[in-house]
Write a protein that holds these residues in place. Sequence first.
Motif, mmCIF file in Angstrom:
data_model
loop_
_atom_site.group_PDB
_atom_site.id
_atom_site.type_symbol
_atom_site.label_atom_id
_atom_site.label_comp_id
_atom_site.label_asym_id
_atom_site.label_seq_id
_atom_site.Cartn_x
_atom_site.Cartn_y
_atom_site.Cartn_z
ATOM 1 N N UNK A 105 -0.372 12.200 -2.052
ATOM 2 C CA UNK A 105 0.060 11.127 -1.148
ATOM 3 C C UNK A 105 0.987 10.125 -1.847
ATOM 4 N N UNK A 106 2.021 9.716 -1.124
ATOM 5 C CA UNK A 106 2.930 8.713 -1.665
ATOM 6 C C UNK A 106 2.198 7.376 -1.691
ATOM 7 N N UNK A 107 2.331 6.684 -2.786
ATOM 8 C CA UNK A 107 1.785 5.329 -2.888
ATOM 9 C C UNK A 107 2.633 4.419 -1.999
ATOM 10 N N UNK A 108 2.003 3.722 -1.038
ATOM 11 C CA UNK A 108 2.827 2.896 -0.141
ATOM 12 C C UNK A 108 3.686 1.885 -0.904
#
Lengths: 593, 460
Positions: free
Chosen positions: B116-119
Amino acid sequence: MGEVIEVNGPIVTIRHAGIRNGEQVRIGDLGLIAEVIHLREQNALVQVYESTESLRPGEQVTGLGHPLSVELGPGLLGQIFDGVQRPLQKIMQLSGENISRGLLVDALDREKKWHFVPDENLVVGYKLSAGEILGTVQETETIEHRILTPPDCVGEIIEHAPEGDYTVEEVIARVSNDSGSVFELKMYHKWPVRTPRPYHTRSNSIVPLITGQRILDTFFPLLKGGKAAVPGPFGAGKTMVQQQIARWANADIVLYVGCGERGNEMVDILQSFPELKDPYSGRSLMERTFLVANTSNMPVVAREASINVGVTMAEYYRDQGYDVVMVADSTSRWAEALREVAGRLGQMPVEEGYPAYLASRLAAFYERAGMVSTLSDKTGSVTLIGAVSPPGGDFSEPVTSHTKEIIRTFWALSKSLADARHYPSVSWLESFTSYDDRAAAWWSENISPQWANRREQALSLLSEADELERIVNLVGPEALSSSQRWVLESSGLIKEAVLQQSALDPVDSYCSPQKQFNLLELMLRYHDAGVELINLGVPVEQLIKLPYSAQLKRLKSAVSNDDLQDLEHLADRIRKKFDEMRAEYSKEKEVIL
Amino acid sequence: MSDLEYRKVSSIHGALMFLKGVKDIAYGDRVVIRDRQGQKRNGQVIRSSADVVLVQVFEGTNNLDLENTWVRFLDEPFELSLSPDMLGRNFNGIGDPRDGRPPIISNVRHNVNGLPVNPVARSYPREFIQTGISTIDGLNSLVRGQKLPIFSGSGLPHNRLVAQIVRQAKLPGDVSNFVIVFAAMGVSYSDARFFEEEFESSGVLQNVVMFMNLANDPPMERLILPRTALTAAEYLAYEQDHHVLVVITDMTNYAEALREIATEKGDVPSRKGYPGYLYSDLAEIYERAGRLHDRHGSITMIPVLSMPSDDITHPIPDLTGYITEGQIVLSRELHSKSVYPPVNVPPSLSRLMKDGIGKDDTREDHARVASQLYAAYSRAMDSRNLASIIGAEELSSGDRRYLEFADRFENDFVKQGSDDDRSVIETLDLAWELLSLLPPEVLSRVSEEDLQKYHSWDGS
Ligand SMILES: Nc1ncnc2c1ncn2[C@@H]1O[C@H](COP(=O)(O)OP(=O)(O)OP(=O)(O)O)[C@@H](O)[C@H]1O
Ligand SMILES: [Mg+2]
């Protein structure tokens, strides 16, 4: 030590002696973080907060001996945490743009020094009670952080630190309890997220939470310490409503929990809030704001945790005597995470796959809202505002219908209003509040004694107009009398001039309570004057043709909160014109008579 | 990688295969299956316990038997070999070539599931993309890094629309610099052919990577295809600095494959038999669009899905709408009135429009004009409705004006040719031409200055 028996997505079966339900565990070579949710003979089922890809049976498991807890101390504000309170900025430094697995990062910075000022009571021999204030730290320019004795600690101070700069790990006091054991107190403590933090008593809230949004504050008010829900189909504006509240609410602290929603929405806040000014303190909004983010692409199980992590941190600032607002977007994703885990555990689904305990879990969450007298005898509050995302926009589904039973303010968003770009798309028919009486007392005292009457008048005008529209749609507008046509005109005016409020309009994004009332009153005065003229015989067409309606509709963005006297310029022009018409028609009347 | 082959299949049903007596297999492992003819199939471990392993087989289990099926666990997750040579090529869902040319060989291999991309790493998308289509540019603008799906229905011209967007999309005043990742699931041969010819005739074929699983290809491969395609897109965007436009069609076929496997696994269904995790599963795909702070490239995503029985509340469009940053909805009614593109304006939305338009990006009046067109069209629908009750002749002059506005709006603004590439300024000028059918006093969403500058009301 134990070992993995089975991996089934986020649910892992382990064999482990002596493990307790609710305990945190670390799993496998990667050290994935997980929580025990079920004990079954010598096996335990754990839910894993991270992806279990590449985990295999036989890998080792370590119990950590404590339940899921959060660190509470200075340095939370301005931060963004993941669903289990790991700081995402730190995580980015450690693992780059993507979140890798098994990272253990403290929520609070261990290096940073805070200037600690001890409370006067902090003298050797003082009997410290649970939750008492030990001293203060200036956490941000606007927020003084009050260092609290942990709620489960009492005793006599045997030693304490003088004023000075300390990290959160340094001991600021030693306390010995009745049985003589000595505790070290630091500027932070840990608290299990599924246990509500204690307080003295609940108090009755009487102050409205002012959000600067007319349809919310004037029509469906919420109180500090209250509980509200914003249900609506996708794209109706739930996130915008919550962001507006996070921006403008007259709270001390705002916590924004992004639960299963978009990464870009988090970025939006992180990039815009530091630039925005808090209308009350004049300082950057980020100084009072912090975030918890478990975005939709992050592991589902941590979604369930994120809400509890959030509300525990909210309670902690409440315990310092602050008014805290927590917005949760979206509680439906949290409920779906419950469902997901229940499904994997083979628990009996009752409605749409949800487990039987959905309603009680929702109620337990919202029950953590409230205004209280804290253990340190201050008044603080947690206001909870949850978005609900009903499948297909159908409010009869389980999460919406259970939530509706629990909350006291319901801001129902309507797809048809959103489709016409009527924002905020809060439906005046479906929304409700049970705080209106207490809100009325505040408005009457602080803004105008006429508030309740005018609000009532506007609401009945709107519902009368809805009724008339139904008639028009059946038989056409010819069936309406002149005064009925005027009601339709005026309701259109109220909708555009008062209810609609663009979050993107720099002037209208925040509307002060005084401006809210003045605008509403002006529109209703216009309506009343029209009614009077129609009764005198003025044809309604003539009123409709006047250019004032369009001008009134632009006032909200033309006149700022600080220049309310400018509203009267237009009012004067209208008055003059209406006086002329009145004179003309009264004369005519006399002649006819 | 392990060379060990097991012959321990204990049961087979649907696309699932159970193995007994294999030890300590990693969850998510890639699996290669050899059948009695020596043909290979691909699979993935979806449950693993000390003695039983559950494998989903992307090519399905037809003709497999228990005795003569050999299973090898590769001891690695699904990975894709990545190189700039992918451009101009055509692959299947697993990343094997479909075009008869050699496979991609590269040291760069990424897990197709990604992390998951880190926001915090994201940068907010705000660069306006001109598609040349008025209903998009004027009313629901697309920006670089946005995920904006097209909600369509069977027989509606979504392919034509997507092809037009791909052909025309560029930053205003620029030439197109998009690289295209085209992911097709369960589409017919003729639709696939249509796109290939489209890319060829517009000369972009060398900038396209295709991942195809046609209607007659194994349906379970659709579960991995979008992930493979997005892994390629991420490589092109973040490691090769391209602005990538990802077209994924048709997400409904993806969701149906997911439902099928979920049912076979016995997962608790939520709505219409789809598993409760459909939302999160779709989000894993859609959230891979975006922009990152420290990367030059971007991923703009246009997923296409057909709404079963044109129902926007069906779980697939519904959950998609809850994840994406808006949607372009197509209307059968407009289509039957020969309006192309048949964009149904009221339910269409672009959430990222607000930051991509205005004085510095398009024109200062853009946001207000868009809002005004929405309001006026919605008001005009009331007039149409009224006309159908009492007859158009009975309408007031105000309502008649709205009727005319609605007709012109649909025929001049919404409708445009497949080759009609309108600049955003042309679109806004056209909008004002239509708003000039209405008197200034009903146009309260635009400012007085806008009216003076752009509105030409002749007072009739
Ligand atoms: N008060 C407002 N002022 C201006 N625009 C608004 C307002 N409320 C909503 N909008 C518009 O509507 C769009 C959708 O709103 P929002 O993202 O809040 O919807 P949502 O209900 O949260 O949807 P989802 O459930 O999919 O997250 C916004 O991007 C914005 O363009
Ligand atoms: Mg939202």
